[in-house]
Design a protein around this motif. Structure first.
Motif, PDB file in Angstrom:
ATOM      1  N   LEU A 259      -3.508  -3.020 -52.287  1.00  0.00           N
ATOM      2  CA  LEU A 259      -2.129  -3.498 -52.346  1.00  0.00           C
ATOM      3  C   LEU A 259      -1.110  -2.393 -52.111  1.00  0.00           C
ATOM      4  O   LEU A 259       0.062  -2.687 -51.837  1.00  0.00           O
ATOM      5  N   GLU A 429      -2.729 -12.529 -54.368  1.00  0.00           N
ATOM      6  CA  GLU A 429      -1.613 -11.595 -54.224  1.00  0.00           C
ATOM      7  C   GLU A 429      -1.313 -11.298 -52.756  1.00  0.00           C
ATOM      8  O   GLU A 429      -0.148 -11.207 -52.356  1.00  0.00           O
ATOM      9  N   GLN A 432       0.642 -14.228 -51.400  1.00  0.00           N
ATOM     10  CA  GLN A 432       2.027 -14.213 -51.858  1.00  0.00           C
ATOM     11  C   GLN A 432       2.847 -13.161 -51.112  1.00  0.00           C
ATOM     12  O   GLN A 432       4.016 -13.383 -50.785  1.00  0.00           O
ATOM     13  N   ARG A 433       2.234 -12.023 -50.834  1.00  0.00           N
ATOM     14  CA  ARG A 433       2.948 -10.972 -50.098  1.00  0.00           C
ATOM     15  C   ARG A 433       3.214 -11.398 -48.659  1.00  0.00           C
ATOM     16  O   ARG A 433       4.270 -11.081 -48.100  1.00  0.00           O
ATOM     17  N   HIS A 436       6.077 -13.774 -48.850  1.00  0.00           N
ATOM     18  CA  HIS A 436       7.327 -13.075 -49.152  1.00  0.00           C
ATOM     19  C   HIS A 436       7.829 -12.305 -47.928  1.00  0.00           C
ATOM     20  O   HIS A 436       9.043 -12.236 -47.668  1.00  0.00           O
ATOM     21  N   LYS A 437       6.886 -11.736 -47.191  1.00  0.00           N
ATOM     22  CA  LYS A 437       7.250 -10.943 -46.017  1.00  0.00           C
ATOM     23  C   LYS A 437       7.820 -11.826 -44.922  1.00  0.00           C
ATOM     24  O   LYS A 437       8.777 -11.459 -44.230  1.00  0.00           O
TER      25      LYS A 437
END
Length: 519
Positions: A259, A429, A432-433, A436-437
Motif C-alpha cells: 500500500l 483496500e 477502495q484506493r 478514490h483515485k
C-alpha cells in the motif's frame, strides 16, 4: 439492452427461481469450459517463458558484454510495450482482483474483450521477463471477463452477469492453482461475500469444470510438490500458534509495503510511468544473474525449500529479495498479481521459523515442511483476511488434507493478529484506493440494478417491518426469499436474519444497503 428490458427480464427470473438456478448452473459449466481453456493457455505460456528465461541466463553468463547489454536493451523495449498495453486498457493493470470486486459491486466497468487480450499479452510478457508477479490474480480477472463475455453475448441482465462474474473468477483461481474448492470458497468469501445458492451453484459448476480442463492438459499433480509432509502431533499446536503470530505480523508488513510502494515510485526520477516499469525490469535483469530464485511467481522456490535444506542465511536473503522485488514489481503497475509471491514469502517465513525452532530443539527436523505450510496459510489469512480460503487453498495446493486442523488454527490466529494491528484486507483496500483515485462515472452510479443481499443476525434491519426501514431514495424491495419460500414484499412484512432480499436500486446505494443488512 435498455433499463426497461433489464427490469422485465430480472423480474421474470426472480418469479421463476427454479429455472433461473438451473440456467445459472448451465452457464457456470459453459463459463468453466471457456475460462479453463483461457487460463490453461496462460499457464502453458508462462511455464514456457520461465523455461526460456532460465536457459537465457545460462547463456548470458558465458556471453560477452555486448550480448548482455543487448538483453538489457530488450528489457527496456519490453517496458515500453507494457506501458503501451497499460494505456490501451488501464483496467487490466495490476492484480485484477480489485477490479473484479468493483465490477461485482457495480462500481467499475470492465471491457471484457480488451482486458482479455491485454491481460494475457502483458501478463505473459511481464512475468516471463522475470517480474515477481503471479498468474493467479490475472487468472481470476481473465476468468471473470470470460464470464462477462458469455453474459454479454447471451444478452443476460446485470444481476445475472454479477453471478457469472463470480463464477468466472472462481474458475480462474481453480484452473490456475488446480484447486477447485479454493476457487469456490475464494469467490464466495472474498469476492461476492454471499453464500446463497444463486452464487454457489454457478461458482461450483465453473470451478470444477475449469479444473477438469486444467487437469486434462497439465495432469493431476498439485502446484506445490511437498514430500514427507507428516501429520503434525497435537503437542506441536503451541508451535503452530507461535508461527501463526510471526506470519500474521509478516502479512501486516507485506500489506503495508504494497500500500505504500507508491511513495517510492513518486520520487522525481519516476516522472513517467514507463520509467517505473523500466526500473522494475532492470532490477529483474540484475537479479537474474545473482538471485534468479526470486524472479517470476516462485512456486519452484517453494518446491526447492520442501526438498532440500537451505541455510538460515540464504533463507533470509531469499526472503528480503522476494519481498522487496515483489513490492517493486507490483508497484510499477503492469498486469500481474502478488497472490503466488505472497505464498512464497509465507513459505520463506515458515522455513526461517522452522530453522530457528530446530536450533532451539523445540521441533524435530522432520516437521520443518509442516511449519512452512502452516506459515503460508497464516500469511495469506493475515493479508487477504480470508481464513477459510487460506486453509482450503493450502490444503489443496499441497495435498495435505490431514493438516486441516493445524492450517485452520494458524489462519484463525493470523486473522486475529491482523485485526489487532488494524491492517486492512489488501484487495478491499486496493479497490477502495482505485475508486478514490478515479471516481465511478455518473452513468455507472445512476445505473439501476437488482442486487441480492442476505440479512445478517443483529443487523439494523433484522426483525424490522419493511415500512419501518429507512431505505435509500429510489430503492425498491422486489422480492424476499425465506428458505424455499418466496414472499411478496409488503409494508408489514417483517425481515428476519437469513432472508435473501432482492433490491432494485442505483449503484451508488449498493454499499450503503450492504452495510444496512450486515451491521
Amino acid at each position: 439492452m435498455d433499463d426497461k428490458e433489464q427490469k422485465f427480464k430480472t423480474y421474470r427470473s426472480l418469479s421463476n427461481m427454479h429455472n433461473f438456478r438451473l440456467r445459472l448452473f448451465a452457464e457456470g459449466i459453459l463459463t468453466g469450459i471457456l475460462a479453463g481453456i483461457v487460463i490453461s493457455f496462460f499457464r502453458f505460456a508462462l511455464s514456457e517463458m520461465e523455461y526460456l528465461r532460465g536457459a537465457l541466463y545460462n547463456r548470458l553468463w558465458v556471453s560477452d558484454w555486448s550480448i548482455n547489454a543487448c538483453w538489457f536493451a530488450v528489457l527496456i523495449a519490453i517496458a515500453f510495450i507494457l506501458h503501451k498495453l497499460n494505456c490501451i486498457e488501464p483496467m487490466a493493470a495490476g492484480s485484477g482482483i480489485p477490479q473484479v470486486k468493483g465490477a461485482i459491486l457495480g462500481l467499475m466497468k470492465m471491457r471484457w474483450l480488451h482486458i482479455l487480450w491485454v491481460k494475457l499479452t502483458a501478463g505473459i510478457i511481464g512475468i516471463g521477463a522475470g517480474l515477481s508477479l503471479g498468474r493467479e490474480g490475472p487468472s481470476i480477472q481473465l476468468g471473470a471477463v470470460t464470464a462477462q463475455g458469455v453474459s454479454r453475448l447471451m444478452g443476460r441482465t446485470r444481476m445475472e452477469e454479477r453471478y457469472l462474474l463470480t463464477s468466472g473468477a472462481s474458475a480462474g483461481l481453480a484452473a490456475a492453482f488446480n484447486a477447485p474448492l479454493a476457487g469456490v470458497i475464494f469467490a464466495l468469501e472474498e469476492l461476492h461475500r454471499n453464500f446463497s445458492i444463486m452464487v454457489l451453484l454457478p461458482s461450483m459448476a465453473a470451478a470444477f469444470t475449469a479444473t477438469i480442463i486444467s487437469r486434462a492438459i497439465f495432469g493431476r499433480a498439485t502446484i506445490f510438490d511437498i514430500p514427507y509432509l507428516q501429520l503434525l502431533p497435537i503437542s506441536y499446536y503451541g508451535i503452530v500458534i507461535l508461527v501463526a503470530l510471526a506470519s500474521g505480523l509478516a502479512g501486516v508488513i507485506f500489506n503495508w509495503g504494497l500500500l505504500n510502494i507508491g511513495r517510492f515510485y513518486s520520487l522525481p526520477c519516476f516522472k513517467r510511468p514507463v520509467q517505473k516499469i523500466a526500473f522494475a525490469l532492470i532490477c529483474a535483469g540484475i537479479l537474474g544473474y545473482f538471485l534468479p530464485e526470486v524472479l517470476g511467481g516462485g512456486n519452484d522456490l517453494i518446491n526447492h525449500l520442501a526438498k532440500a535444506p537451505v541455510s538460515l542465511q540464504l533463507l533470509l536473503i531469499f526472503l528480503a529479495g522476494k519481498l522487496i522485488f515483489t513490492l517493486i514489481s507490483y508497484g510499477c503497475g503492469v498486469p500481474g498479481g502478488f497472490f503466488l509471491p505472497m505464498l512464497v514469502i509465507g513459505a520463506l517465513c515458515g522455513s526461517i521459523c522452522a530453522q530457528m525452532l530446530i536450533m532451539l530443539g523445540w521441533i524435530e527436523p522432520a516437521y520443518a515442511t509442516n511449519i512452512m505450510v502452516v506459515a503460508m496459510a497464516a500469511l495469506f489469512a493475515s493479508s487477504v483476511r480470508a481464513p477459510i480460503t487460506g486453509t482450503v487453498l493450502i490444503m489443496e495446493m499441497t495435498a495435505s488434507y490431514q493438516q486441516l486442523l493445524s492450517l485452520a488454527i494458524a489462519a484463525m490466529v493470523a486473522f486475529v493478529i491482523a485485526e489487532l494491528c488494524h491492517s486492512k484486507p489488501i484487495y478491499e483496500e486496493l479497490m477502495q484506493r482505485m475508486l478514490h483515485k478515479k471516481a465511478p462515472e455518473p452513468a455507472v452510479l445512476e445505473q439501476r440494478n437488482v442486487i441480492e443481499l442476505v440479512i445478517c443476525s443483529g443487523s439494523s434491519v433484522s426483525g424490522k417491518l419493511i415500512k419501518d426501514i429507512p431505505w435509500p431514495p429510489n430503492t425498491l424491495l422486489v422480492d424476499v426469499k425465506r428458505g424455499e419460500s418466496q414472499l411478496i414484499p409488503a409494508g408489514d412484512t417483517r425481515l428476519l436474519s437469513g432472508d435473501f432480499i432482492y433490491i432494485l436500486t442505483a449503484t451508488e446505494h449498493v454499499e450503503e444497503l450492504t452495510k444496512m443488512v450486515e451491521e
